[in-house]
Write an enzyme that holds these catalytic residues in place. Structure first.
Site, PDB file in Angstrom:
ATOM      1  N   ASP A   8       0.859  -1.190   0.000  1.00  0.00           N
ATOM      2  CA  ASP A   8       0.000   0.000   0.000  1.00  0.00           C
ATOM      3  C   ASP A   8       0.897   1.243   0.000  1.00  0.00           C
ATOM      4  O   ASP A   8       2.128   1.150  -0.160  1.00  0.00           O
ATOM      5  CB  ASP A   8      -1.014  -0.044   1.162  1.00  0.00           C
ATOM      6  N   CYS A  65       3.174  -2.940   4.030  1.00  0.00           N
ATOM      7  CA  CYS A  65       2.297  -1.804   4.343  1.00  0.00           C
ATOM      8  C   CYS A  65       3.060  -0.959   5.357  1.00  0.00           C
ATOM      9  O   CYS A  65       4.274  -1.139   5.507  1.00  0.00           O
ATOM     10  CB  CYS A  65       0.915  -2.258   4.822  1.00  0.00           C
ATOM     11  N   THR A  67       3.198  -0.963   8.582  1.00  0.00           N
ATOM     12  CA  THR A  67       3.806  -1.785   9.633  1.00  0.00           C
ATOM     13  C   THR A  67       4.042  -3.230   9.215  1.00  0.00           C
ATOM     14  O   THR A  67       4.735  -3.961   9.919  1.00  0.00           O
ATOM     15  CB  THR A  67       2.864  -1.834  10.858  1.00  0.00           C
ATOM     16  N   HIS A  98      10.295 -23.714  10.001  1.00  0.00           N
ATOM     17  CA  HIS A  98       9.247 -24.297  10.845  1.00  0.00           C
ATOM     18  C   HIS A  98       7.840 -24.065  10.319  1.00  0.00           C
ATOM     19  O   HIS A  98       6.952 -24.876  10.563  1.00  0.00           O
ATOM     20  CB  HIS A  98       9.345 -23.747  12.272  1.00  0.00           C
ATOM     21  N   HIS A 133       7.020 -30.431  11.837  1.00  0.00           N
ATOM     22  CA  HIS A 133       6.584 -29.100  11.386  1.00  0.00           C
ATOM     23  C   HIS A 133       5.573 -29.215  10.242  1.00  0.00           C
ATOM     24  O   HIS A 133       4.663 -28.390  10.140  1.00  0.00           O
ATOM     25  CB  HIS A 133       7.788 -28.265  10.979  1.00  0.00           C
TER      26      HIS A 133
HETATM   27  C1  RB5 Z   1      -2.050   2.887   6.230  1.00  0.00           C
HETATM   28  O1  RB5 Z   1      -2.043   4.185   6.713  1.00  0.00           O
HETATM   29  C2  RB5 Z   1      -1.602   1.919   7.309  1.00  0.00           C
HETATM   30  O2  RB5 Z   1      -2.601   1.732   8.240  1.00  0.00           O
HETATM   31  C3  RB5 Z   1      -1.180   0.615   6.688  1.00  0.00           C
HETATM   32  O3  RB5 Z   1      -0.145   0.842   5.812  1.00  0.00           O
HETATM   33  C4  RB5 Z   1      -0.679  -0.469   7.629  1.00  0.00           C
HETATM   34  O4  RB5 Z   1       0.322   0.019   8.473  1.00  0.00           O
HETATM   35  C5  RB5 Z   1      -1.703  -1.234   8.355  1.00  0.00           C
HETATM   36  O5  RB5 Z   1      -1.412  -2.226   9.049  1.00  0.00           O
END
Ligand code: RB5
Length: 144
Positions: A8, A65, A67, A98, A133
């Site tokens: 994203d 994304c 995070t 695993h 596993h």
């Molecule tokens: C987008 O702003 C953000 O929420 C997305 O990139 C991600 O971090 C969500 O888990």
């Protein structure tokens, strides 16, 4: 290897950096993610890459994304996808050894202590251990 990617708007720079690094190393990368800061929804990006992977022809996928959390959550809702949210070399190695992960996830807004490309290369260099596993991974896959 053949690798499918999506991201994203929270990880455009990291995705482009990793796509280039993998291509420079001779791998084939299909980029299904966005290359601009325009906002998109990460579940849509996860589904795009997962559907392409499940259609065949790829060794694994990488999702990005802000995070890595949301896009890995979304990917793991899709039958046949085992997406690992990796944060260091050990988790990269274990995700294959695993868990036989077929997707990795990273965050463009995370400050990793280890370069992301190093984690990806650790995953790529590791074999699934099988045995007990395989039984456990089978139980994950049966939870659908
Ligand atoms: C987008 O702003 C953000 O929420 C997305 O990139 C991600 O971090 C969500 O888990």
């Amino acid at each position: 290897m053949r690798i499918v990617m999506a991201n994203d708007h929270g990880a455009v720079e990291l995705k482009l950096e990793i796509a280039k690094a993998l291509r420079d190393r001779g791998h084939t990368v299909e980029n299904l993610g966005v290359d601009s800061a325009d906002s998109v929804d990460y579940p849509d990006m996860a589904k795009l890459a997962a559907d392409r992977f499940l259609a065949g022809g790829f060794d694994f996928g990488i999702l990005f994304c802000g995070t890595g959390i949301g896009i890995s959550m979304a990917a793991n809702k899709i039958a046949g996808i085992r997406c690992a949210l990796v944060h260091d070399l050990f988790s990269a190695e274990m995700s294959k050894a695993h868990n036989d992960a077929n997707f990795l996830a990273f965050g463009g807004r995370i400050g990793y202590a280890v370069p992301v490309i190093d984690m990806i290369e650790k995953y790529m260099a590791t074999e699934f251990a099988g045995g007990r596993h395989a039984r456990r991974v089978g139980k994950i896959d049966a939870m659908r």
